[in-house]
Structures are given as C-alpha cells and as structure tokens.
Design a protein around this motif. Structure first.
Motif, mmCIF file in Angstrom:
data_model
loop_
_atom_site.group_PDB
_atom_site.id
_atom_site.type_symbol
_atom_site.label_atom_id
_atom_site.label_comp_id
_atom_site.label_asym_id
_atom_site.label_seq_id
_atom_site.Cartn_x
_atom_site.Cartn_y
_atom_site.Cartn_z
ATOM 1 N N ARG A 91 30.631 41.844 -85.393
ATOM 2 C CA ARG A 91 31.705 42.789 -85.083
ATOM 3 C C ARG A 91 32.768 42.795 -86.177
ATOM 4 O O ARG A 91 33.441 43.799 -86.394
ATOM 5 N N PRO B 278 36.662 50.921 -88.068
ATOM 6 C CA PRO B 278 35.205 51.064 -87.895
ATOM 7 C C PRO B 278 34.688 52.421 -88.355
ATOM 8 O O PRO B 278 33.615 52.512 -88.939
ATOM 9 N N TYR B 279 35.480 53.478 -88.081
ATOM 10 C CA TYR B 279 34.988 54.807 -88.427
ATOM 11 C C TYR B 279 35.078 55.096 -89.916
ATOM 12 O O TYR B 279 34.632 56.148 -90.375
ATOM 13 N N THR C 221 29.013 51.181 -92.221
ATOM 14 C CA THR C 221 28.098 50.411 -91.387
ATOM 15 C C THR C 221 27.828 51.190 -90.109
ATOM 16 O O THR C 221 28.625 52.032 -89.711
ATOM 17 N N ASN C 222 26.702 50.901 -89.492
ATOM 18 C CA ASN C 222 26.472 51.383 -88.139
ATOM 19 C C ASN C 222 25.926 50.246 -87.310
ATOM 20 O O ASN C 222 25.270 49.354 -87.824
ATOM 21 N N MET C 223 26.258 50.317 -86.020
ATOM 22 C CA MET C 223 25.939 49.189 -85.161
ATOM 23 C C MET C 223 25.035 49.655 -84.029
ATOM 24 O O MET C 223 25.195 50.752 -83.502
ATOM 25 N N PHE D 82 24.402 48.442 -80.375
ATOM 26 C CA PHE D 82 25.043 47.538 -79.434
ATOM 27 C C PHE D 82 24.025 46.910 -78.497
ATOM 28 O O PHE D 82 22.969 47.479 -78.241
ATOM 29 N N GLY E 248 27.070 61.139 -84.893
ATOM 30 C CA GLY E 248 27.702 60.657 -86.122
ATOM 31 C C GLY E 248 27.881 61.771 -87.142
ATOM 32 O O GLY E 248 28.945 61.914 -87.749
ATOM 33 N N ARG F 80 20.157 57.111 -83.604
ATOM 34 C CA ARG F 80 21.561 57.493 -83.644
ATOM 35 C C ARG F 80 22.296 56.772 -84.772
ATOM 36 O O ARG F 80 23.203 57.327 -85.392
ATOM 37 N N ALA F 81 21.901 55.513 -85.009
ATOM 38 C CA ALA F 81 22.541 54.762 -86.091
ATOM 39 C C ALA F 81 21.953 55.154 -87.442
ATOM 40 O O ALA F 81 22.679 55.405 -88.405
ATOM 41 N N ASN G 122 22.707 58.292 -89.860
ATOM 42 C CA ASN G 122 23.906 58.311 -90.699
ATOM 43 C C ASN G 122 23.686 57.638 -92.050
ATOM 44 O O ASN G 122 24.595 57.560 -92.851
#
Ligand SMILES: Nc1ncnc2c1ncn2[C@@H]1O[C@H](COP(=O)(O)OP(=O)(O)OP(=O)(O)O)[C@@H](O)[C@H]1O
Ligand SMILES: [Mg+2]
Lengths: 361, 271
Positions: free
Chosen positions: A51, A76-77, A81-83, A85, A103, A150-151, A154
């Motif tokens: 995180r 974060p935005y 990086t993309n996470m 969860f 995104g 979804r991650a 981007n």
C-alpha cells in the motif's frame, strides 16, 4: 544492478501505526519486468509495504522510488501503479466493460481508443464474451480476471497484487496462478505479489522477499530462499527442515565448515558467512535432502530406527531416531525401496554436506 | 382400518385460534377508521356522520376545486420538497464527514439525534420564541421551512448514516488507484452507489415534513400547509368535504411512502 533496470526502489522505509512498527528499515529493489513476491506470516507488513508503493499509506521513514523518481509526494491517482485488491473491489454499479474501462475514463482517454483497449484487455484475460455482464453475475475466477483486466488496461509501470487469490478454492487458485504468470510473461510487466503462501510464492516468482515482523529477512530467487535460507526464520517459514543445534568446530574446504551436534553427531555443511569458526550454529537440513536407506545398504550414513511413518500421498515422511538419540525426519517419494520401510525398522540416514546449511542466527 | 387411525391432536389449536382472533381485532382496530372515512367521503349529506345517505362524488369535486386546499397542498409540496432536499444534503455531508472519524464524534452524533426525543409541542414553542426574539415574521419560506428542516434533519441523518457508514472504502481506493481524483471518486463511485439511499431518505424526509403539524401550527402565520388547513377546517366548521380531503391526503402519503420503501429496498440490494 544497473539503475535503469530497477522498477521500484524501497529505501530504508519504516511505517509506524502508533506503537506498532509495521515496517522497519526495509530496503529492496524490484527489477523491471520481474515477478516479485512479498512473503511472510500474517501481520508482518506485506500489505503495508504494498500500500505504501501504491500510495495508500505514507511511510514514516525512508523513500520509495518508481522508475527512479521518488513517489512519496504523489497521490495514488498520480502514481504509475495499479493495484489488485484482496477482495478485488470491483464496482458493483458498473458492468464488466465499464469496470475495465474505468481507469481510461478517469484519465480522459479517447473513447474509441479506450473501447478498443478494453476489448483487448478482456481478450487478454479471456473474458471477451462477458463485457455486458454485471459483476455480480460472474464466478469467482471470472471476477478475478475482471480485476486483472481493470488494472492491466492502464498499462501500469508496476502492478501490485495483494493476495488476490486468497479467496479462491485450491483448483481455481492453481489455475489463476498459471494465468497470472502467463499474463506477466506475455506483458513483460513488473508484478509485486503479496502472499503468505510459500508454495504460491515459489511457483510464481522470479524473486521473493521474505518478511517477518516488519523486517526484511531475505531477498532472493525461490531456489536461493529454499536452498540457502539466510536465517532461522526463513529456514522455518519456508519448507520443512531438520533444525539441529550445533557448535562450529572448524573450517573445511570449499566453503564448508565442521560442526558437532547433540550426542556427538558430526555434521559438515555450508559455512555461515562472516567467517565465524566457532560458537553456536543451527544446522538446517531439508526433509527431502535426508536420504533414508534400507538397513542392508552398506557404507553410507548413520544408523537409525524409524519411529513414525506418515503417508502423504505422493511422498512418505519418516521420523527416525539415530543411534546417538537425535531425531531426524526424512521425506521420500512414495516409491521403492523406501515404500517398504515400516515403523521400528532399522535404516541408514545419509546426506551431502552441500545440503546442510549452517546458520549463526 | 383407516377410519380407526386417530387424528393427531394439534397441541397449538387454541393458541392458533386465539392468535387468529387477535390478529383480526388488531387489523380492525387499525383499519376501521380508514374505512369509515372512506365511506363518509362518499356520503351524500352535509353533516359528517352516520347514517349514510346515499353515494356522491361531489365532495371530491369540491376538494379538487377548493382554492384553499390547492394552495395548502402546493405549500406542503413545496416546503416538503425543499426541506427534504436541504435536510438530505446536510445529512449526507454530515455522514460523509463522520466516516473520517472526527474527534468527539459520538458526542456530536448524540447531539444530532437528541432533538428526536423533544416533544413536538416543546419544539414548536421554542421555535416560536426564537423567531419572535429574532423578529422573523412567520412565513412559509422562512419559519416553516426552518422548522421543518430542524425537525426532519435527525431522521434523515439516521436513515442515511448506516448506508454511508457501511460503504466499502476499498471501492474508493480502487477508484483512486485507477486515476480518479477525490472529486471523481465521489462522482463516479460514491454518489452512484449511494444515490438510491439518498433518494429514499429524501422521500422519507418529505413525508415527515408533509405530515408535520404541531411545530408548523406555531410558526406558519398566514400560510397554511395541509395539516394546518385541516385543523382549521375541523375547528372552524365541520366541513362536509373533510373525509374526501382526508382520503386524498392518505392516498398521496401512502404512494410516497411506498415509493420511498421500494427505492430503499433497491438501495439495500445494490450496496
Ligand atoms: N491502519 C492501521 N492501523 C493500525 N495498525 C495497522 C494498520 N494497518 C496495519 N496495521 C498493523 O501493521 C502490521 C502489519 O499489517 P499488514 O496489514 O501490513 O500485515 P500483512 O503482512 O499484510 O498481514 P496479512 O497477511 O494478515 O494480511 C500489523 O501488526 C497490523 O496490525
Ligand atoms: Mg495483508
């Protein structure tokens, strides 16, 4: 390591929550294009580190660099990086396609181009026929794939994954492990993968960082971690091993050292670093590196009696007592000749010095 | 031989019969007045009451024709809608703020909810004194609106807070991770997901305001809302079209409440 090959650089990062030090002086470099795992028991700070890279926790000490630039001041935005969860966090009010396209939409990407990239991402995770679905109309594995798409759509410099497979049953889990690995290879992306499952970390990673209580224990390839644990924690946490308290008695050739275990057991093994030649050591010998031979076999090894035999399907586990009274455990394939050895039988135990690791801490 | 088989005795028979009777009485007690009103609303007689003298719909015609009633209805709708929007917005902001865990939160929470316990008549008197002291003239858009927002706000907050509180924060983090600024997170994730709950709250707030009488009668001045008008009609004259008026109001309120309920259910399912 060349600086440009580093995707994420963690430098002396510390994070306190009140009195709890969730991270304590953690430094490590994650290379570009590598599948890197953070492995450790529950509460060791894996999520906190992940995180912190994603921008959801602010470290109380140290610096984090992505592609050579400090990102501590970025929200974060704003981070590349993309996470993914742990519980996926798919948007329930949006369909699969809108989830994947979220995104791109937030970044105001061109509509036609976005639509194309969304389809591409769906194809990548083999969900091209599910774009119209609502996310609550998908199975666990499909939801997993939506989260990945979804991650990945981007095109992040670093993909962060927080135990994304934790909620899946074993079969699906293995399948998704393969899928993740395939995606990572195909895209050549940098993955930082959090898990407390050593098997998962071993099977998937290029390198693993083992953590405990907020501190880094060892960073290395799965083989390095397994064959050359840096300390007692790593040796116990990863795999199963005979741990024999011993005393160093001297150096031998080729990086080996001599030690003496309980009841006069003489051990030779890989010498600890820092050139210590005496004092207490821990001799680590993996169960499967201890060979167990029927009594008749001559020459090699030391005599022992089988105390307990455990059937484990593909393998067998023998707990043995040596003549001198030490207990040693061996795993063998469930095959001849070991298959016929029973409890109470006399056996011989043998091992190579290269399989014994002597640790000072 | 089948004739010989004794029927198993139902040990709960008396209990069941009793419960049945009780339920019947209960429902009669609840709905009889409504049925009476409904009957009376069609009664062709200038004096409200039994015996019934034949059916007519002229009272309904009169109700829909009465300028007083239309004005009061318009007042109630306008104030209700405005009070609903204001109190729901305030409640939403408050609930969103509370998620971040401010200091003294539970004290603030209790202070917000305390007025719920205040008897309406006390509330009315307090407001009357307050407005008098501030020299604010009684009027629909000042005193009545303030009184209604003041009354409705705690209820709106109570309705909305659990929904907002239960909102999954990781969804917001996920949105932020995907490049959404805080404003966009609200617009594209928080708001669409909370909207059904917000609408349900607003409808609930509206029905509360629409129904409010005690406080309103203290501060309404020359403007009348539906309950106030009713009261005046009852006090001044036993108007023969009262039952018809009552039926109309019941229908409107019920429709609104059902809508609020339906939307609330949808909100529950989507979060
Ligand atoms: N927001 C927080 N407030 C207070 N303490 C926290 C917070 N987040 C984490 N911690 C503490 O920091 C430590 C590390 O937590 P973290 O979630 O990083 O562990 P983890 O390795 O991810 O564990 P798990 O495998 O159970 O997910 C724990 O002791 C935890 O209690
Ligand atoms: Mg965790």
């Amino acid at each position: 390591m060349a600086a440009e090959a580093v995707a994420v650089s963690i430098r002396k990062v510390g994070k306190r929550f009140g009195n709890v030090a969730a991270l304590d002086d953690v430094s490590l470099d994650i290379r570009r294009g590598e599948f890197f795992s953070l492995l450790g028991p529950s509460g060791c700070g894996k999520t906190t580190l992940l995180r912190s890279i994603g921008g959801f926790e602010a470290p109380t000490e140290g610096d984090i660099l992505i592609e050579g630039r400090s990102v501590l001041h970025l929200a974060p935005y704003e981070r590349p990086t993309n996470m993914i969860f742990q519980h996926l966090a798919l948007f329930p009010h949006l369909g699969v396609r809108e989830n994947v396209g979220f995104g791109l939409r937030m970044k105001g990407a061109d509509r036609a181009a976005s639509a194309r990239r969304v389809e591409e991402a769906l194809r990548l995770v083999r969900l091209e026929d599910y774009g119209e679905r609502r996310v609550d109309q998908l199975s666990g594995g499909q939801r997993q794939r939506v989260a990945m798409a979804r991650a990945l759509v981007n095109d992040p410099a670093v993909l962060l994954l927080d135990e994304p497979l934790g909620a899946l049953d074993l079969q699906l889990r293995l399948q998704m492990q393969e899928e993740l690995r395939r995606l990572q290879r195909q895209l050549g992306a940098t993955f930082v993968f959090v898990t407390h499952d050593q098997g998962e970390a071993m099977a998937m990673s290029d390198r693993i960082a083992v953590m405990n209580a907020g501190r880094l224990q060892q960073v290395g390839t799965p083989a390095e971690i397994y064959e050359r644990p840096a300390n007692r924690f790593v040796a116990t946490f990863v795999g199963h091993a005979n741990m024999i308290e011993a005393r160093l008695t001297g150096r031998a050739a080729e990086g080996l050292a001599e030690a003496e275990g309980p009841a006069g057991l003489r051990l030779r093994g890989i010498a600890p670093p820092h050139g210590a030649t005496d004092g207490g050591v821990l001799a680590v010998l993996r169960y499967e590196k201890l060979r167990i031979l029927p009594h008749g076999a001559d020459g090699e090894g030391i005599g022992a009696t089988v105390v307990e035999k455990t059937y484990m399907g593909s393998s067998l586990r023998f707990a043995c007592r040596t003549g001198a009274g030490a207990t040693m455990t061996a795993d063998t394939p469930n095959a001849m000749p070991q298959r016929d050895i029973g409890e109470g039988d006399m056996v011989r135990l043998a091992w190579s010095p290269e399989d014994v690791v002597l640790l000072t801490d | 031989m089948s004739a010989a088989a004794p029927r198993a005795r139902d040990p709960y028979r008396w209990w069941r019969t009793g419960l049945f009777l009780y339920t019947g009485l209960f429902l009669t007690f609840l709905y009889l007045p409504l049925i009476v009103i409904l009957l009376l609303s069609f009664n062709d007689s200038t004096s409200t009451g039994f015996p019934l003298q034949g059916a007519t719909t002229k009272w309904y015609a009169q109700v829909l024709d009465s300028a007083d009633l239309i004005a009061a209805f318009a007042n109630s709708l306008a104030v209700g809608a405005t009070a609903a929007v204001i109190s729901t917005s305030l409640a939403l902001l408050l609930a969103l703020g509370f998620r971040h865990g401010v200091r003294g939160q539970s004290l603030v929470l209790n202070l917000i909810l305390l007025p719920v316990l205040l008897p309406g008549i006390v509330g009315g008197i307090v407001l009357l004194i307050f407005f008098g002291y501030m020299e604010i003239r009684s009027d629909l858009w000042t005193t009545v609106l303030v009184a209604h927002v003041n009354y409705v706000l705690p209820f709106a907050f109570l309705t909305l807070y659990p929904r907002v509180h239960g909102f999954d924060r990781t969804l917001e983090e996920a949105a932020m991770d995907l490049g959404a600024t805080p404003l966009k997170v609200f617009r594209h994730v928080v708001w669409p997901m909370l909207m059904p709950a917000v609408v349900a709250t607003a409808l609930f707030a509206f029905t509360l305001s629409f129904d409010e009488f005690i406080r309103t009668v203290f501060v309404s001045g020359h403007d009348r809302t539906i309950p106030v008008l009713f009261w005046l009609l009852v006090v001044d004259e036993i108007a023969p079209h009262l039952p018809a008026m009552a039926v109309v109001i019941i229908l409107v309120s019920t429709a609104l409440s059902l809508a609020a309920f339906a939307i609330g259910r949808r909100a529950d399912r989507s979060t």
